[in-house]
Write an enzyme that holds these catalytic residues in place. Sequence first.
Site, PDB file in Angstrom:
ATOM      1  N   ARG A 231      76.785  62.460  38.424  1.00  0.00           N
ATOM      2  CA  ARG A 231      76.008  62.325  39.658  1.00  0.00           C
ATOM      3  C   ARG A 231      76.954  61.943  40.781  1.00  0.00           C
ATOM      4  O   ARG A 231      77.873  61.138  40.593  1.00  0.00           O
ATOM      5  CB  ARG A 231      74.906  61.269  39.521  1.00  0.00           C
ATOM      6  CG  ARG A 231      73.698  61.695  38.697  1.00  0.00           C
ATOM      7  CD  ARG A 231      72.871  62.795  39.379  1.00  0.00           C
ATOM      8  NE  ARG A 231      71.714  63.206  38.585  1.00  0.00           N
ATOM      9  CZ  ARG A 231      71.696  64.224  37.726  1.00  0.00           C
ATOM     10  NH1 ARG A 231      72.763  64.967  37.538  1.00  0.00           N
ATOM     11  NH2 ARG A 231      70.587  64.520  37.064  1.00  0.00           N
ATOM     12  N   GLU A 260      74.537  66.104  48.091  1.00  0.00           N
ATOM     13  CA  GLU A 260      74.426  67.532  47.732  1.00  0.00           C
ATOM     14  C   GLU A 260      73.068  68.154  48.061  1.00  0.00           C
ATOM     15  O   GLU A 260      72.962  69.369  48.229  1.00  0.00           O
ATOM     16  CB  GLU A 260      74.748  67.740  46.243  1.00  0.00           C
ATOM     17  CG  GLU A 260      73.728  67.155  45.281  1.00  0.00           C
ATOM     18  CD  GLU A 260      74.104  67.375  43.810  1.00  0.00           C
ATOM     19  OE1 GLU A 260      75.224  67.003  43.418  1.00  0.00           O
ATOM     20  OE2 GLU A 260      73.262  67.914  43.071  1.00  0.00           O
ATOM     21  N   HIS A 292      76.867  71.875  41.281  1.00  0.00           N
ATOM     22  CA  HIS A 292      76.014  71.279  40.236  1.00  0.00           C
ATOM     23  C   HIS A 292      75.549  72.350  39.238  1.00  0.00           C
ATOM     24  O   HIS A 292      74.349  72.609  39.080  1.00  0.00           O
ATOM     25  CB  HIS A 292      74.806  70.574  40.873  1.00  0.00           C
ATOM     26  CG  HIS A 292      74.226  69.512  40.003  1.00  0.00           C
ATOM     27  ND1 HIS A 292      73.652  68.367  40.498  1.00  0.00           N
ATOM     28  CD2 HIS A 292      74.125  69.409  38.645  1.00  0.00           C
ATOM     29  CE1 HIS A 292      73.225  67.614  39.493  1.00  0.00           C
ATOM     30  NE2 HIS A 292      73.495  68.226  38.370  1.00  0.00           N
TER      31      HIS A 292
HETATM   32  P1  NAD Z   1      73.114  60.195  27.678  1.00  0.00           P
HETATM   33  O1  NAD Z   1      71.928  59.353  28.050  1.00  0.00           O
HETATM   34  O2  NAD Z   1      73.129  60.877  26.350  1.00  0.00           O
HETATM   35  O3  NAD Z   1      74.442  59.308  27.781  1.00  0.00           O
HETATM   36  C1  NAD Z   1      74.727  58.479  28.868  1.00  0.00           C
HETATM   37  C2  NAD Z   1      75.663  57.389  28.360  1.00  0.00           C
HETATM   38  O4  NAD Z   1      76.060  56.606  29.484  1.00  0.00           O
HETATM   39  C3  NAD Z   1      75.006  56.440  27.346  1.00  0.00           C
HETATM   40  O5  NAD Z   1      75.818  56.317  26.195  1.00  0.00           O
HETATM   41  C4  NAD Z   1      74.910  55.121  28.110  1.00  0.00           C
HETATM   42  O6  NAD Z   1      75.041  53.987  27.266  1.00  0.00           O
HETATM   43  C5  NAD Z   1      76.090  55.258  29.059  1.00  0.00           C
HETATM   44  N1  NAD Z   1      76.050  54.314  30.165  1.00  0.00           N
HETATM   45  C6  NAD Z   1      74.974  53.667  30.695  1.00  0.00           C
HETATM   46  N2  NAD Z   1      75.387  52.815  31.660  1.00  0.00           N
HETATM   47  C7  NAD Z   1      76.737  52.944  31.726  1.00  0.00           C
HETATM   48  C8  NAD Z   1      77.737  52.303  32.521  1.00  0.00           C
HETATM   49  N3  NAD Z   1      77.423  51.348  33.393  1.00  0.00           N
HETATM   50  N4  NAD Z   1      79.023  52.678  32.337  1.00  0.00           N
HETATM   51  C9  NAD Z   1      79.363  53.616  31.419  1.00  0.00           C
HETATM   52  N5  NAD Z   1      78.460  54.236  30.624  1.00  0.00           N
HETATM   53  C10 NAD Z   1      77.164  53.912  30.794  1.00  0.00           C
HETATM   54  O7  NAD Z   1      73.261  61.232  28.862  1.00  0.00           O
HETATM   55  P2  NAD Z   1      74.028  62.642  28.829  1.00  0.00           P
HETATM   56  O8  NAD Z   1      73.100  63.693  28.328  1.00  0.00           O
HETATM   57  O9  NAD Z   1      75.333  62.471  28.167  1.00  0.00           O
HETATM   58  O10 NAD Z   1      74.217  62.907  30.389  1.00  0.00           O
HETATM   59  C11 NAD Z   1      75.077  62.118  31.169  1.00  0.00           C
HETATM   60  C12 NAD Z   1      74.833  62.441  32.640  1.00  0.00           C
HETATM   61  O11 NAD Z   1      75.261  63.776  32.916  1.00  0.00           O
HETATM   62  C13 NAD Z   1      73.353  62.463  33.057  1.00  0.00           C
HETATM   63  O12 NAD Z   1      72.881  61.171  33.376  1.00  0.00           O
HETATM   64  C14 NAD Z   1      73.358  63.354  34.261  1.00  0.00           C
HETATM   65  O13 NAD Z   1      73.552  62.555  35.421  1.00  0.00           O
HETATM   66  C15 NAD Z   1      74.583  64.239  34.062  1.00  0.00           C
HETATM   67  N6  NAD Z   1      74.244  65.656  33.852  1.00  0.00           N
HETATM   68  C16 NAD Z   1      74.839  66.578  34.673  1.00  0.00           C
HETATM   69  C17 NAD Z   1      74.585  67.931  34.484  1.00  0.00           C
HETATM   70  C18 NAD Z   1      75.259  68.989  35.340  1.00  0.00           C
HETATM   71  O14 NAD Z   1      74.770  70.124  35.403  1.00  0.00           O
HETATM   72  N7  NAD Z   1      76.374  68.691  35.997  1.00  0.00           N
HETATM   73  C19 NAD Z   1      73.690  68.338  33.489  1.00  0.00           C
HETATM   74  C20 NAD Z   1      73.115  67.373  32.669  1.00  0.00           C
HETATM   75  C21 NAD Z   1      73.396  66.027  32.860  1.00  0.00           C
END
Ligand code: NAD
Length: 332
Positions: A231, A260, A292
């Site tokens: 994000r 964005e 994105h």
């Molecule tokens: P997920 O929920 O499986 O994993 C997120 C991880 O982040 C968890 O292990 C959590 O414990 C950890 N976390 C929470 N707070 C934290 C902190 N302060 N510092 C470090 N780690 C922390 O989520 P995911 O499926 O792996 O997705 C991650 C992110 O990717 C989503 O939140 C979304 O913003 C982004 N995303 C982007 C796209 C894209 O098209 N670019 C697509 C999907 C998701």
Amino acid sequence: MKIAFYSTKPYDKIYFEPMSKDYDIDIHFFEVPCCEETILLTKGYDALCIFVNDYLNEKMVHQLAEFGVKVILLRCAGFNNVDIKAAAQCEIPVLRVPSYSPEAVAEFAMALLLTVNRYTHRAYTRTRDFNMNINGFMGTDLHGKTAGVIGTGRIGQAMINILKGFGMKIVAYDPYPNNRLDVEYVSIETAFQKSDVITLHCPLTPETKHIVQAKTIELMKEDVYLINTSRGDLIRTEDLIEGLLNKKFAGVALDVYDEEGGVFYEDRSNDIIYDQNLARLATFPNVLITSHMGFFTKEAVRAIAEVTLANADAVQKGLPLENIVLPPNDAD
Ligand code: NAD
């Protein structure tokens, strides 16, 4: 069930249109984004379906309650753009797609790293112009270098596997470490200090907002690579620009950007860009910006449609809501 579908692009219809017939769901595809000016369109619908740059603030959620909307469907994983507390107060469930293809995003993050490191995007345009000069395109071996993975959830884990395949050492930071992963967990400061490549895979929360800012950039190695596919607000853009001006970064790749909304996913090639930060970022030779699109594979887009429609179907059939997003206190 009748769904008002916001921010429709042609590719959304590829899977949603045929699959909705299987569920006996009627979707009206609106091209406009979901915002205060367009929320009235939801009147008369049972549900609305929104994407990453749509938003629902408290006022809008209360309007949805007045319209009798039964469910908010997010066709994405992140939910930072919706007032979850207000939705819970109004008893409107918010359902998301927690996981569709973590590999799609991780593979894209690696593509960004490889591109910004080896300048393939710029080499492509040079050779098409028969400029075969490779000056300025010297990269660095990834093999043997250290990657810092911030957030080791689904996408972080997929990224770790890819990075290991490239022979990189991994350090990771996550407030909820996963003991089953074969990685060295360190503090976020150590991750920033030790890494040659930093890749962000945590959600946007009040704790993670601006985790990359002047103070933390200061900790990083000279010539670090920074990849953000999570994000935009994880990074304080002004500080990133300052770091780039100070030549701190070998390369920066951003699939997301804090401002964005209204720009990403749109064709603004004939418009004046008033966002000074975005315009500045685009001028750095070692910055790569994409719109994105980490999620954008056939498999992921199909899975998004499948899960979103299954979420809607669970509401219309009164089944348990597996993918409900709970407000922070309830989720703890
Ligand atoms: P997920 O929920 O499986 O994993 C997120 C991880 O982040 C968890 O292990 C959590 O414990 C950890 N976390 C929470 N707070 C934290 C902190 N302060 N510092 C470090 N780690 C922390 O989520 P995911 O499926 O792996 O997705 C991650 C992110 O990717 C989503 O939140 C979304 O913003 C982004 N995303 C982007 C796209 C894209 O098209 N670019 C697509 C999907 C998701």
